[in-house]
Design a protein around this motif. Structure first.
Motif, PDB file in Angstrom:
ATOM      1  N   TYR A   1       1.064   4.922   7.627  1.00  0.00           N
ATOM      2  CA  TYR A   1      -0.519   4.935   7.868  1.00  0.00           C
ATOM      3  C   TYR A   1      -0.674   4.979   9.235  1.00  0.00           C
ATOM      4  O   TYR A   1      -1.562   5.814   9.747  1.00  0.00           O
TER       5      TYR A   1
ATOM      6  N   CYS B   1       2.523   0.743   5.549  1.00  0.00           N
ATOM      7  CA  CYS B   1       1.349   0.603   6.828  1.00  0.00           C
ATOM      8  C   CYS B   1       2.075   1.245   7.932  1.00  0.00           C
ATOM      9  O   CYS B   1       1.466   1.781   8.721  1.00  0.00           O
TER      10      CYS B   1
ATOM     11  N   ARG C   1      -5.396  -2.729   8.715  1.00  0.00           N
ATOM     12  CA  ARG C   1      -4.404  -2.343   7.510  1.00  0.00           C
ATOM     13  C   ARG C   1      -3.168  -3.379   7.460  1.00  0.00           C
ATOM     14  O   ARG C   1      -3.069  -3.967   6.341  1.00  0.00           O
TER      15      ARG C   1
ATOM     16  N   TYR D   1       0.776  -1.255  -0.076  1.00  0.00           N
ATOM     17  CA  TYR D   1      -0.041  -0.096   0.005  1.00  0.00           C
ATOM     18  C   TYR D   1       0.795   1.253  -0.174  1.00  0.00           C
ATOM     19  O   TYR D   1       1.996   1.129   0.059  1.00  0.00           O
TER      20      TYR D   1
END
Length: 107
Positions: free
Chosen positions: A33, A30, A53, A26
């Motif tokens: 995030y 992570c 996530r 992603y």
């Protein structure tokens, strides 16, 4: 508690992400995030969103771009310069915003 968690995330980003560089599916990663969630949301909400996530960061999910959501807007900006804005907030739903990092922020 929040400062301790942010310090642990900083240590992880600084030293341990070099081992698995480029393995996150992603954007933002992570750990980034989680850091954005812990800075801007409540601790329980940040734990929940970061945990889900991390569970999705594997080969069974496609990955992609997923920005963290701000639960509620609590601060009003005083100075509006491009260089003074730390995050851009993009509306998602009623009273919820995507948090996007401003790369030209100096501070």
């Amino acid at each position: 508690m929040r400062k301790l968690l942010l310090k642990l995330l900083w240590l992880y980003q600084k030293f341990f992400t070099l081992i698995g560089f480029g393995s996150c599916r992603y954007y933002p990663t992570c750990s980034e995030y989680a850091r954005l969630n812990f800075q801007n949301n409540s601790i329980s909400s940040a734990f929940y969103h970061s945990f889900t996530r991390i569970l999705r960061c594997n080969q069974f999910f496609d990955g992609g771009i997923e920005y963290p959501l701000l639960d509620k807007l609590c601060q009003k900006p005083t100075k509006l310069d491009v260089d003074s804005i730390k995050y851009w907030l993009v509306p998602n739903k009623k009273d919820r915003y995507y948090i996007i990092k401003n790369f030209s922020y100096k501070g």
